[in-house]
Structure formats: C-alpha cells, structure tokens
Scaffold this motif. Structure first.
Motif, mmCIF file in Angstrom:
data_model
loop_
_atom_site.group_PDB
_atom_site.id
_atom_site.type_symbol
_atom_site.label_atom_id
_atom_site.label_comp_id
_atom_site.label_asym_id
_atom_site.label_seq_id
_atom_site.Cartn_x
_atom_site.Cartn_y
_atom_site.Cartn_z
ATOM 1 N N GLY A 125 48.307 -41.965 50.125
ATOM 2 C CA GLY A 125 48.515 -42.079 48.690
ATOM 3 C C GLY A 125 48.938 -43.489 48.302
ATOM 4 O O GLY A 125 48.777 -44.446 49.067
ATOM 5 N N LYS A 178 40.123 -41.646 52.287
ATOM 6 C CA LYS A 178 41.241 -42.287 51.594
ATOM 7 C C LYS A 178 41.887 -43.347 52.475
ATOM 8 O O LYS A 178 42.295 -44.411 51.986
ATOM 9 C CB LYS A 178 42.277 -41.236 51.177
ATOM 10 C CG LYS A 178 41.843 -40.373 50.011
ATOM 11 C CD LYS A 178 42.982 -39.454 49.566
ATOM 12 C CE LYS A 178 42.602 -38.666 48.336
ATOM 13 N NZ LYS A 178 43.711 -37.789 47.860
ATOM 14 N N SER A 230 53.142 -36.020 52.325
ATOM 15 C CA SER A 230 53.926 -35.050 51.568
ATOM 16 C C SER A 230 55.232 -34.739 52.296
ATOM 17 O O SER A 230 55.300 -34.734 53.528
ATOM 18 C CB SER A 230 53.117 -33.768 51.393
ATOM 19 O OG SER A 230 53.941 -32.709 50.963
ATOM 20 N N ASP A 273 53.534 -37.951 43.620
ATOM 21 C CA ASP A 273 52.986 -36.607 43.775
ATOM 22 C C ASP A 273 53.558 -35.626 42.738
ATOM 23 O O ASP A 273 54.748 -35.318 42.759
ATOM 24 C CB ASP A 273 53.293 -36.109 45.188
ATOM 25 C CG ASP A 273 52.649 -34.767 45.512
ATOM 26 O OD1 ASP A 273 52.283 -34.022 44.579
ATOM 27 O OD2 ASP A 273 52.522 -34.456 46.703
ATOM 28 N N LYS A 318 49.030 -29.892 39.203
ATOM 29 C CA LYS A 318 48.799 -31.098 39.997
ATOM 30 C C LYS A 318 47.327 -31.485 39.998
ATOM 31 O O LYS A 318 46.973 -32.665 39.888
ATOM 32 C CB LYS A 318 49.295 -30.890 41.428
ATOM 33 C CG LYS A 318 48.986 -32.047 42.373
ATOM 34 C CD LYS A 318 49.504 -31.787 43.783
ATOM 35 C CE LYS A 318 49.112 -32.914 44.733
ATOM 36 N NZ LYS A 318 49.667 -32.712 46.094
ATOM 37 N N ASP A 374 45.804 -38.668 39.438
ATOM 38 C CA ASP A 374 46.343 -39.068 40.739
ATOM 39 C C ASP A 374 47.277 -40.255 40.504
ATOM 40 O O ASP A 374 46.875 -41.243 39.883
ATOM 41 C CB ASP A 374 45.181 -39.470 41.658
ATOM 42 C CG ASP A 374 45.644 -39.897 43.046
ATOM 43 O OD1 ASP A 374 46.848 -40.160 43.232
ATOM 44 O OD2 ASP A 374 44.786 -39.989 43.940
ATOM 45 N N SER A 413 45.977 -43.646 40.856
ATOM 46 C CA SER A 413 45.000 -44.121 39.875
ATOM 47 C C SER A 413 45.657 -44.815 38.687
ATOM 48 O O SER A 413 44.971 -45.405 37.849
ATOM 49 C CB SER A 413 44.154 -42.945 39.373
ATOM 50 O OG SER A 413 44.920 -42.106 38.500
#
Length: 414
Positions: free
Chosen positions: A11, A40, A90, A193, A298, A303, A306
C-alpha cells in the motif's frame, strides 16, 4: 550485523518504505517486497526506479505472498536471505508475520498493534492481548521485535521517552495531537486503510487518566489547539496504539491521544455508523449473500494510495507534555510538520503514508548499526530516542520543540 530487508505489504506506506530502503540500500542490503498482489509490488518497484531512489545499483524483487501463511512467510524470509522484516501490511497480519520471524530469527518491525477481524477496540492494554504474550520467547531466542515503529505509534513514543530523559523530573500528562490539515479533493476518503481506520472509531475510546483506563465514545470529548504551521484545530479524544504501551512503560498518570476531524468527516462517519455500514460483523443480503458491511464501504471508497497526486497541505503531529523540572512547572510541545506535496515529489505518496513509512526504515538502519538490535521484544519508548530522531532529521521528518524558550530543533539547547 543484520542486513537484507523484506517489506510485507504493497500500500501507500509500503511504497514509502521501499523508497526509503532504496535510498539507504548501501546499509540495508537487498530489498524484497511481498504482498497478495505481485502487481502492486511491481508497481512500487517501478516507482522506485522512476525516482532513481536506489543509492547503489541493485535489483528489488517482488513476490506474491499470503502473509497469514506462516510457513510461506518463513520460506520467503529464507529464500530472500532477509534478516529484517518490515511488516506494513494489514494489522491482521501481525501475529503471523511475528511468528515467522521468531522461527527464522529475522528482526521484526511493524507500525500498528495487532487486530483480529471480529474484534474492535479491545480491552486495554491491547498489546497484552497479543504481542506481549511473546515477550519471553523473543528474549529466549534473542529475536529483535520492535513494535509500533511508525509515527504514531513510534516517533511520538520516542518523543515521550526523550522528554522523560531530558526535560522533566516528573511528567503529569502526555497529550498526543495528530492533525492532518491537508486536502485530497475527494468527497470522502480515509488516509490509510479504511477498514483499520474506521475500526479505531466505532467502539470504545480508551485513554489513560489518573493512572487508570477510562472509556469514552468517539467524538464525545473535544479540544481546540493552536499548533505550529497548521493553526487552530479541533481535535477529538481517540483510542490509539501508543497509549497502550506508554501507560505501561512510562510513569505518567495521564496519556491521551487526540485526532483532528472536520465537520464533513464527522457527519459522513456518523451516517455510516448509524446505518450499520461500519460493522465488522457479517450480514446476509436478500439474495442470500453474506457480506461484511465495513468491507463493502472499504471497497467503494478511494484507495488511500490513490490520494497522493494533487494532495496539498500540511500535517502536524506532536506530544504536548506537562510536568515539573527542578521543582518548577513546565510545558513543551515536541512536534513535526510534514508536507503532502513534498512527500509526493519524493516518493509518489501522500504525507500520511510518508510519516508512517519513514520511521520503520530509520529503525531498520538502527538495527543494522546495532543500536536498536535489542534481541528482545520492545516498544519504541524502551529504546534510545536520540539516534532515532537524528536519523529522522536526516530522512525528511525533522523534530522541533516549542516551549517557553521558543521554537527550535529538538537537539538545540534553549
């Protein structure tokens, strides 16, 4: 000396970690990135290449990994010869990744407390429910595990330790103030998140007051502070990771965490919560599909990674500390101001990801140097603060102190 870093997660925070590891790969050695989505990971690697972040020529490798699979994580640690694992996936992954590190001997770093999907805002001290159950095992095995090495938790813990060591004989209160005065231009979005973000606010708000745990509800207690650069801000008492360790490790009777929220965020949050859309418990639709409302929310929100392009404004995070020194009452603010546009220019990330992603890389560098290779499980406030803050000054997150003697760098005498 430990070298070679495995980054778990892909992320916005992981992107910052990758850029910063690349900038110091002469010290850190080989870099690998792993997450469920290898694409990713590869996108992060392309960003590192585009920004020419690598200090010395090297190849960063991407891997697909389900980090809940302990055996798979152990295998990847060994395959990549990684002696340091930076877990920025996470918070649900913490215990699995920690177990893999304990069984391979790799140093473990994370930036948030462990969470279980079906539980929110757990009984304090939260670390005592999970991570601290492995204190003895880490000590016996000589495994370095540094918990909460992001910004908050992380840097704010180091500030508290510095204040206790250098600035106070007795601390009466620590109020951690977290302000994002930036603008991402979206109708509604979270800066990290959404699932983890909302879970912090939908249950009880735990704070440490008068040397005991105190419970409130979200948005129940408000304060207004006039802070450097960002000016007057409304902040709300919120539960947060660092309160759970600072209350144990520092002899301070009052430790609270406050976060800024605009009226629009509060209104949208309240509607979502009242409709039951922030629940972590599954429900069944009329069509017989079982869904978790929070995961649906979510899925429809932007995101957080983004948000970086076009994000403007500043963040200000600080510890407002009150107590006594030499018999006299004293108050000081230890703080940092970061800029969203500067973060994007350097790492293709927004400022919240930047503040969370730089500190674990500073911590990894200190593990390499040996200064933070504790060979046991620790929270950041249990480690020497000065070398950490010195590296952060050099890496883009300078610390300042504001008190009756003025506003100055943290290591400058009044």
């Amino acid at each position: 000396m430990k070298r070679n870093v495995l980054i778990i997660g892909a992320g916005g925070v992981a992107k910052v970690v990758a850029h910063k590891c690349a900038q110091h790969n002469d010290e850190l050695g080989q870099i690998a990135i792993a997450s469920r989505s290898v694409d990713k990971c590869q996108a992060i690697i392309e960003s590192v290449k585009a920004k020419e972040s690598l200090k010395v020529p090297a190849e960063i490798k991407a891997y697909a990994l389900n980090a809940l699979d302990i055996e798979a994580t152990k295998s990847l640690i060994r395959e990549t010869d990684s002696q340091i694992v930076i877990n920025v996936g996470s918070a649900f992954l913490n215990m699995s990744v920690l177990r893999a590190c304990m069984e391979t001997g790799a140093a473990y770093l994370d930036t948030a407390i462990h969470e279980e999907p079906g539980k929110i805002c757990e009984t304090p001290p939260w670390y005592g429910n999970y991570e601290w159950n492995h204190l003895a095992e880490c000590q016996e095995k000589g495994v370095t595990a540094i918990l909460g090495a992001g910004f908050d938790p992380g840097v704010v813990n180091a500030w508290a330790a510095l204040a206790a060591e250098r600035h106070f004989d007795q601390i009466d209160s620590i109020d951690i103030l977290d302000v994002n005065a930036g603008s991402h231009g979206k109708y509604f979005a979270t800066n990290f998140d959404p699932e983890i973000n909302f879970r912090e606010f939908t249950g009880q708000v735990w704070s440490w007051q008068n040397s005991q745990w105190t419970s409130n509800t979200m948005f129940e207690v408000k304060r207004t502070d006039d802070l450097p650069v960002v000016g007057k801000q409304n902040l709300y008492l919120t539960g947060h990771d660092e309160v759970h360790s600072l209350s144990k490790n520092l002899n301070v009777p009052n430790i609270r965490f406050w976060m800024s929220f605009g009226e629009h965020y509060i209104n949208v949050f309240t509607v979502l919560k009242n409709l039951g859309l922030l629940s972590e418990q599954p429900v069944k639709t009329a069509e017989g599909l079982e869904v978790v409302p929070l995961k649906v929310v979510k899925a429809v929100l932007p995101d957080p990674a983004s948000l970086a392009p076009g994000y403007t404004g500043k963040t200000c995070i600080g510890d407002l500390i009150k107590g006594t020194r030499d018999g006299q009452e004293r108050e000081l603010l230890i703080y940092n101001v970061a800029d969203h546009e500067d973060a994007y220019a350097e790492t293709d990330s927004q400022g919240i990801s930047y503040t969370a992603g730089v500190p674990p890389v500073a911590a990894a560098r200190l593990i390499v140097s040996g200064e933070w290779d504790a060979k046991r499980m620790v929270n950041v406030e249990e480690l020497p603060a000065a070398p950490f803050l010195t590296l952060l000054d050099q890496m883009g997150l300078p610390t300042r102190i504001k008190d009756a003697n003025g506003d100055r760098p943290w290591d400058q005498l009044a």
